[in-house]
Design an enzyme around this catalytic site. Structure first.
Site, PDB file in Angstrom:
ATOM      1  N   SER A 165       9.143  -4.005   7.528  1.00 14.31           N
ATOM      2  CA  SER A 165       9.557  -5.316   7.032  1.00 14.31           C
ATOM      3  C   SER A 165       9.888  -6.196   8.233  1.00 14.31           C
ATOM      4  O   SER A 165       9.020  -6.429   9.066  1.00 14.31           O
ATOM      5  CB  SER A 165      10.736  -5.175   6.068  1.00 14.31           C
ATOM      6  OG  SER A 165      11.021  -6.412   5.450  1.00 14.31           O
ATOM      7  N   HIS A 192       5.934  -5.963   4.630  1.00 13.62           N
ATOM      8  CA  HIS A 192       6.428  -7.066   3.804  1.00 13.62           C
ATOM      9  C   HIS A 192       6.001  -8.393   4.426  1.00 13.62           C
ATOM     10  O   HIS A 192       6.530  -8.813   5.463  1.00 13.62           O
ATOM     11  CB  HIS A 192       7.957  -7.033   3.712  1.00 13.62           C
ATOM     12  CG  HIS A 192       8.493  -5.852   2.975  1.00 13.62           C
ATOM     13  ND1 HIS A 192       9.816  -5.476   3.030  1.00 13.62           N
ATOM     14  CD2 HIS A 192       7.893  -4.954   2.151  1.00 13.62           C
ATOM     15  CE1 HIS A 192      10.004  -4.403   2.277  1.00 13.62           C
ATOM     16  NE2 HIS A 192       8.855  -4.064   1.741  1.00 13.62           N
ATOM     17  N   ASP A 290      13.810  -0.240   0.886  1.00 11.96           N
ATOM     18  CA  ASP A 290      12.441   0.028   0.452  1.00 11.96           C
ATOM     19  C   ASP A 290      11.854   1.133   1.331  1.00 11.96           C
ATOM     20  O   ASP A 290      12.039   1.146   2.549  1.00 11.96           O
ATOM     21  CB  ASP A 290      11.586  -1.240   0.553  1.00 11.96           C
ATOM     22  CG  ASP A 290      10.239  -1.084  -0.136  1.00 11.96           C
ATOM     23  OD1 ASP A 290      10.094  -0.177  -0.981  1.00 11.96           O
ATOM     24  OD2 ASP A 290       9.330  -1.889   0.164  1.00 11.96           O
TER      25      ASP A 290
END
Length: 351
Positions: A165, A192, A290
């Site tokens: 991310s 992401h 996540d």
């Protein structure tokens, strides 16, 4: 032998589906200039018969019961026999199409869902066979020489899933370019990012490394020495296709799905079910948690997991969550992760 008006175009079919064999047989014999000299369901049979039969063209499926189509294609090109790929995993722009054409296939056709009703497929198949049959011996020699200089490709039995991310695009530049061009695994990157940026990320990484890199499309199968970048704002799942090979599927978004796009947990979890002990999960910098459930599932099903260490992670949230949950096998600085991936892939090749 180059066909002329007095001689039919001799075709060998390598396809394991009886239904598809009949469809191809019917389409090809609708043209009086085509003769079918053999139909075999196994790649090894095609490799054995093709040099003896010397067909003008070979129709080849890419997913066969005994071996993958890349290996068969490699043998055909080496003995200067043109091949037309006809496969459900050879959609336009797919990893299979791109690599098969790079290896010397005369053409790649995607099997339509309704074979009986698709006249365009029939016309293109016959045209592709005729084009393949006209390829000169000199051109086939050139393709064989070019192929010998390429890293060998095969459908991947090992998958590395990297989740990232915040800070991920720069960190990926320290991992993907360090992986060898003959890596015996596929790599799936779930970063992401909004949809507008993931295709550019694939292009940027591809310009830096020996691996082939592209944005993942629905239906892409995992090919060795290839890195797929999950499309932004979508949920990528790894699904089973024929003979236990894995393919990309973008699932529809519903109210029960994570709000995160792409969703690392979904990709890792589905990859774990298919690849088992041949799956490696790597979690990099990012906020939140996540990847935690995906890393857990990979470990439960026999795979291995790596988390980036705090010192090298711009944002330690995602690695920290997996480490604290006890689902990480190794905690490594970013500089050590490429070598760890190579070691895992080398070990998995011996399973």
């Amino acid at each position: 032998m180059t066909p002329n008006a007095a001689k039919p175009i001799r075709v060998l079919i390598c396809e394991d589906s009886r239904f598809m064999q009949e469809v191809l047989h019917r389409i090809l014999l609708s043209d009086p200039s085509v003769e079918i000299v053999g139909v075999v369901p196994l790649g090894r049979e095609a490799i054995k018969l093709a040099p003896t039969l010397r067909p003008d063209a070979v129709i080849l499926d890419m997913i066969l019961p005994d071996m993958d189509g890349f290996e068969v294609l490699r043998h055909l090109v080496r003995v200067h026999l043109p091949a037309v790929i006809v496969s459900a995993v050879a959609s336009p722009g797919s990893t299979v199409e791109l690599q098969a054409m790079r290896m010397g296939a005369a053409d790649c056709l995607h099997k339509p869902q309704n074979l009986n009703a698709d006249g365009r497929f029939s016309r293109r198949l016959i045209a592709s066979v005729k084009t393949a049959a006209r390829i000169s011996p000199e051109k086939m020699q050139e393709l064989a020489a070019r192929q010998s200089a390429l890293p060998q490709s095969a459908l991947a039995k090992t998958l590395v899933v990297i989740g990232a991310s915040a800070g991920g695009p720069l960190l990926l530049r320290e991992i993907i370019p360090q992986l060898p061009g003959d890596l015996r695994a596929a790599v799936l990157v779930v970063q992401h990012l909004p949809a507008a940026f993931t295709r550019q990320l694939a292009a940027d990484l591809g310009a830096l490394c020996a691996l082939r890199v592209k944005q993942a499309e629905s239906g892409d199968v995992f090919v060795e020495a290839t890195a797929l970048i999950a499309a932004g704002d979508r949920i990528l799942k790894v699904e089973w296709v024929k003979n236990n090979w894995g393919a990309v599927n973008y699932s529809s978004i519903d109210s029960s799905s994570s709000h995160i796009r792409p969703w690392i947990d979904a990709s890792m979890t589905t990859a774990a079910f298919l690849f088992g002990k041949r799956c490696l999960g790597v979690i990099l910098s990012g906020m939140g948690c996540d990847g935690l459930e995906g890393m857990r599932k990979i470990r439960e099903l026999g795979g291995r997991t790596i988390a980036q260490d705090e010192a090298s992670a711009p944002v330690f949230g995602m690695p920290k969550a997996s480490i604290e949950a006890g689902v990480v096998d190794q905690v490594l600085p970013i500089s050590a992760i490429p070598a760890a991936i190579v070691r895992f892939v080398s070990a998995a090749a011996r399973y």
